[in-house]
Design an enzyme around this catalytic site. Structure first.
Site, short mmCIF file in Angstrom:
data_model
loop_
_atom_site.label_atom_id
_atom_site.label_comp_id
_atom_site.label_asym_id
_atom_site.label_seq_id
_atom_site.Cartn_x
_atom_site.Cartn_y
_atom_site.Cartn_z
N ARG A 73 0.83 -1.21 0.00
CA ARG A 73 0.00 0.00 0.00
C ARG A 73 0.86 1.25 0.00
NH1 ARG A 73 -4.49 -0.27 4.51
NH2 ARG A 73 -5.06 1.72 3.50
N HIS A 122 -7.46 7.50 11.83
CA HIS A 122 -7.01 6.11 11.72
C HIS A 122 -5.51 6.00 11.50
CE1 HIS A 122 -11.39 4.95 10.40
NE2 HIS A 122 -11.29 5.26 11.69
N CYS A 130 6.94 0.22 17.43
CA CYS A 130 7.09 -1.13 17.97
C CYS A 130 5.79 -1.61 18.60
CB CYS A 130 8.21 -1.15 19.03
SG CYS A 130 8.36 -2.76 19.83
N CYS A 151 12.26 -4.23 16.72
CA CYS A 151 12.56 -3.01 17.48
C CYS A 151 14.01 -3.05 17.99
CB CYS A 151 11.60 -2.91 18.66
SG CYS A 151 11.93 -1.53 19.76
N ASN A 217 -20.98 12.11 -2.51
CA ASN A 217 -20.72 10.68 -2.71
C ASN A 217 -21.55 10.24 -3.91
OD1 ASN A 217 -20.63 7.80 -2.48
ND2 ASN A 217 -20.28 7.99 -0.26
N PRO A 218 -20.90 9.58 -4.90
CA PRO A 218 -21.70 9.14 -6.05
C PRO A 218 -22.78 8.13 -5.65
CG PRO A 218 -19.43 8.31 -6.19
CD PRO A 218 -19.48 9.26 -5.06
N1 APR Z 1 -15.81 10.52 -4.86
C1 APR Z 1 -16.56 10.49 -3.72
N2 APR Z 1 -16.92 9.34 -3.11
C2 APR Z 1 -16.51 8.18 -3.68
C3 APR Z 1 -15.74 8.14 -4.87
C4 APR Z 1 -15.39 9.37 -5.46
N3 APR Z 1 -14.67 9.43 -6.60
N4 APR Z 1 -15.50 6.82 -5.17
C5 APR Z 1 -16.10 6.09 -4.20
N5 APR Z 1 -16.71 6.90 -3.32
C6 APR Z 1 -17.45 6.55 -2.11
C7 APR Z 1 -18.13 5.20 -2.14
O1 APR Z 1 -19.46 5.32 -2.63
C8 APR Z 1 -18.14 4.83 -0.65
O2 APR Z 1 -19.33 5.32 -0.03
O3 APR Z 1 -16.48 6.47 -1.08
C9 APR Z 1 -16.95 5.58 -0.07
C10 APR Z 1 -15.80 4.68 0.33
O4 APR Z 1 -16.25 3.87 1.39
P1 APR Z 1 -15.22 2.84 2.07
O5 APR Z 1 -14.50 2.10 1.01
O6 APR Z 1 -16.00 2.09 3.10
O7 APR Z 1 -14.14 3.76 2.77
P2 APR Z 1 -14.28 4.54 4.14
O8 APR Z 1 -15.67 5.03 4.35
O9 APR Z 1 -13.19 5.54 4.16
O10 APR Z 1 -13.96 3.39 5.21
C11 APR Z 1 -13.83 3.79 6.57
O11 APR Z 1 -13.06 1.58 7.11
O12 APR Z 1 -11.78 -0.27 6.57
C12 APR Z 1 -11.83 0.87 7.34
O13 APR Z 1 -9.92 2.00 8.14
C13 APR Z 1 -10.70 1.81 7.00
O14 APR Z 1 -10.70 4.21 7.17
C14 APR Z 1 -11.39 3.10 6.61
C15 APR Z 1 -12.78 2.96 7.22
#
Ligand code: APR
Length: 263
Positions: A73, A122, A130, A151, A217-218
């Site tokens: 990553r 996060h 460590c 460590c 959010n789309p």
């Molecule tokens: N613009 C805006 N929103 C978007 C785009 C975009 N181009 N592409 C995807 N999305 C939206 C998706 O519709 C979804 O609702 O972003 C969101 C991503 O959701 P997750 O993948 O669940 O990510 P997140 O909400 O950040 O997850 C929260 O979960 O796994 C843990 O630690 C990890 O910080 C993370 C936490």
């Protein structure tokens, strides 16, 4: 990009006058930079098991696999750049007295874009520490080739400085995030599925304290019921359009019913 969302007078007035804006961001804001999200159909959790790769139990069960996954990553991040959504939030700082970004992301793209007040709920992918004694770890090249590194002080396993499932968020950071949510006049929710607590509680806290909630959010999420406006578009186009609109409102005092600038 066709942005034809009509903003209510309430939302326009708040955007025109707010001096305190808080922004909760999730993986979606970095998607257009090429950083995979977690819960989209092509996301990380569609291909990997979070309990194996994002938990202390998974780390202790197979430290090398988890270390290598985070190294991968990190490698992805070496080739990505902040996108227009990150840059729009930097511009927002020039329009509004206080802009506080509360991010669930660990990619540090907000900071690389130039945002000044970023709360990392996060953790981050850059740092390590460590897992036994907690000391920060800097790879000075002296470590042997065991993975993960050990460590130099206690021999414990080195881990990435991200918050894993089942682990508490940094208390001071979450307290600052909650304070920002309570103080916000406008609270933007950008690119998050709002499924992971306690981060996902922040929009509700802001709403209960009187903030105007705008979701970008789309695929809008459960917070729809408290959102005063939902922009069902990608952050890379919706955020620049929204910030441009805020600039226009503040420059012209725009009062007539308006739609966001065509993009
Ligand atoms: N613009 C805006 N929103 C978007 C785009 C975009 N181009 N592409 C995807 N999305 C939206 C998706 O519709 C979804 O609702 O972003 C969101 C991503 O959701 P997750 O993948 O669940 O990510 P997140 O909400 O950040 O997850 C929260 O979960 O796994 C843990 O630690 C990890 O910080 C993370 C936490």
């Amino acid at each position: 990009m066709e942005l034809t969302t009509t903003l209510s007078e309430h939302v326009r007035t708040r955007l025109a006058r707010a001096e305190r804006i808080a922004v909760l961001t999730g993986a979606g804001i970095s998607a257009e930079s090429g950083v995979p999200t977690f819960r989209d159909p092509d996301g990380l959790w569609a291909r990997f098991r979070p309990e194996e790769l994002a938990s202390m139990e998974g780390f202790l069960a197979n430290p090398e696999r988890v270390w290598q996954w985070y190294q991968h990553r990190r490698h992805v991040l070496e080739s990505v750049q902040p996108n227009p959504a990150h840059r729009a939030l930097v511009q927002l700082e020039n329009l509004v007295g206080e802009v506080i970004i509360i991010t669930q992301n660990v990619d540090r793209l907000h900071q690389r874009a130039g945002s000044h007040r970023v709360l990392e709920l996060h953790g981050n992918l850059e740092d390590n520490y460590c897992s036994a004694c907690g000391r920060p770890y800097c790879d000075d090249g002296s470590a042997d080739d065991r993975l993960p590194p050990r460590c130099p002080s206690c021999g414990g396993l080195i881990r990435p400085a991200v918050v894993w499932f089942g682990e508490p968020l940094p208390a001071d950071v979450f307290a600052a995030a909650e304070r920002a949510a309570r103080r916000a006049e406008v609270f933007l929710v950008v690119g998050t599925s709002c499924q992971v607590y306690p981060a996902a509680a922040l929009p509700q806290i802001a709403w209960e304290c009187g903030a105007t909630i705008i979701e970008i959010n789309p695929l809008p999420k459960p917070i729809g019921s408290i959102a005063h406006a939902v922009l069902p578009h990608k952050a890379g186009s919706a955020l620049p359009a929204l910030v441009e609109h805020i600039a226009w409102l503040r420059a012209t005092g725009g009062t007539e019913q308006t739609t966001l600038p065509q993009r």
